[in-house]
Design a protein around this motif. Structure first.
Motif, PDB file in Angstrom:
ATOM      1  N   HIS A   1       0.860  -1.191   0.000  1.00  0.00           N
ATOM      2  CA  HIS A   1       0.000   0.000   0.000  1.00  0.00           C
ATOM      3  C   HIS A   1       0.893   1.236   0.000  1.00  0.00           C
TER       4      HIS A   1
ATOM      5  N   HIS B   1       1.678   3.857   1.665  1.00  0.00           N
ATOM      6  CA  HIS B   1       2.156   4.669   2.788  1.00  0.00           C
ATOM      7  C   HIS B   1       3.673   4.768   2.684  1.00  0.00           C
TER       8      HIS B   1
ATOM      9  N   ASP C   1       6.144   4.711   4.624  1.00  0.00           N
ATOM     10  CA  ASP C   1       7.067   3.775   5.276  1.00  0.00           C
ATOM     11  C   ASP C   1       7.176   2.450   4.518  1.00  0.00           C
ATOM     12  N   HIS C   2       6.269   2.214   3.552  1.00  0.00           N
ATOM     13  CA  HIS C   2       6.308   0.986   2.745  1.00  0.00           C
ATOM     14  C   HIS C   2       6.851   1.237   1.331  1.00  0.00           C
TER      15      HIS C   2
ATOM     16  N   HIS D   1      -7.264  -0.605   5.381  1.00  0.00           N
ATOM     17  CA  HIS D   1      -6.182   0.256   5.892  1.00  0.00           C
ATOM     18  C   HIS D   1      -5.986   1.399   4.899  1.00  0.00           C
TER      19      HIS D   1
ATOM     20  N   ASP E   1      -0.205  -3.782   6.048  1.00  0.00           N
ATOM     21  CA  ASP E   1      -0.751  -3.274   7.312  1.00  0.00           C
ATOM     22  C   ASP E   1      -2.214  -3.675   7.496  1.00  0.00           C
TER      23      ASP E   1
HETATM   24 ZN   LIG Z   1       0.333   1.739   6.340  1.00  0.00          ZN
END
Ligand SMILES: [Zn+2]
Length: 210
Positions: free
Chosen positions: A56, A58, A60-61, A131, A150
């Motif tokens: 996804h 975000h 941090d990914h 999420h 997540d």
């Molecule tokens: Zn996330």
């Protein structure tokens, strides 16, 4: 199957490096940060990246995806429902006190019924919105392993209070898709320790009484 899990970045996103030991082909899932460390693992195993898969959008990914693509030439795969979130990466970085990331380009959208194949390894894509709208999980049926992003954590589930999040949708995704997997399935969440579908079915407080 070669499988190394490297927590990357300040939020310690679990980046998975998965490779076929015979063909030496690899996929990297969620290279959020620390691309040099990811490359060191790839070099250690002598494997070549075939796909970069993002569970996804975000930061941090996805934060290291462009750097890894530049270094390897491998395409970036993300579900199209998260394309809108890519425009918010600058804002996401600000919330986390990280530097503004470069623009991320997606090469292919992946969704339900798609497969990601690396050598003899096959992962089925499961679109699991909640999420984020475009959250996916990757299920390796031969290895009974789930890369959950997540969507599911040991004893918890992904937060749904960020843009694109929906509690109803994540609960539906978990019950209709994730919990249809066998109890023995090993779950590699987007953060924190590994678990199994059986454990979570039995004891995850978000998955009871439905
Ligand atoms: Zn996330």
């Amino acid at each position: 199957m070669i499988h190394e899990i490297l927590p990357v970045g300040p939020l310690e996103c679990n980046c998975s490096i998965i490779a076929d030991e015979n063909t030496r082909e690899a996929m990297v899932i969620d290279p959020g940060d620390d691309v040099a460390d990811i490359q060191a693992i790839l070099e250690k195993h002598g494997v070549r990246v075939k796909q970069i898969v993002i569970t996804h959008a975000h930061i941090d990914h996805i934060g290291g995806a462009m750097k890894l693509r530049a270094a390897t030439g491998a395409p970036i795969l993300l579900n199209q429902n998260d394309h809108a979130l890519l425009r918010l990466l600058g804002m996401q970085a600000e919330w986390l006190g990280m530097s503004t990331p470069e623009k991320v380009e997606i090469d292919h959208s992946i969704t339900d019924a798609d497969k990601v194949e690396t050598g003899s390894l096959v992962a089925n894509v499961m679109h699991t919105p909640g999420h984020t709208e475009g959250s996916i999980c990757l299920y390796f049926p031969a290895e009974q392993k789930l890369i959950a992003g997540d969507t599911l954590f040991a004893g918890s589930i992904g937060r749904t209070d960020l843009p694109g999040g929906s509690f109803d949708k994540i609960i539906r995704s978990l019950h209709q898709k994730v919990l249809s997997l066998p109890d023995e399935t090993i779950v590699v969440p987007g953060h924190g320790s590994l678990t199994t579908i059986g454990n979570e079915r039995e004891s995850n407080p978000f998955l009871q009484n439905r």
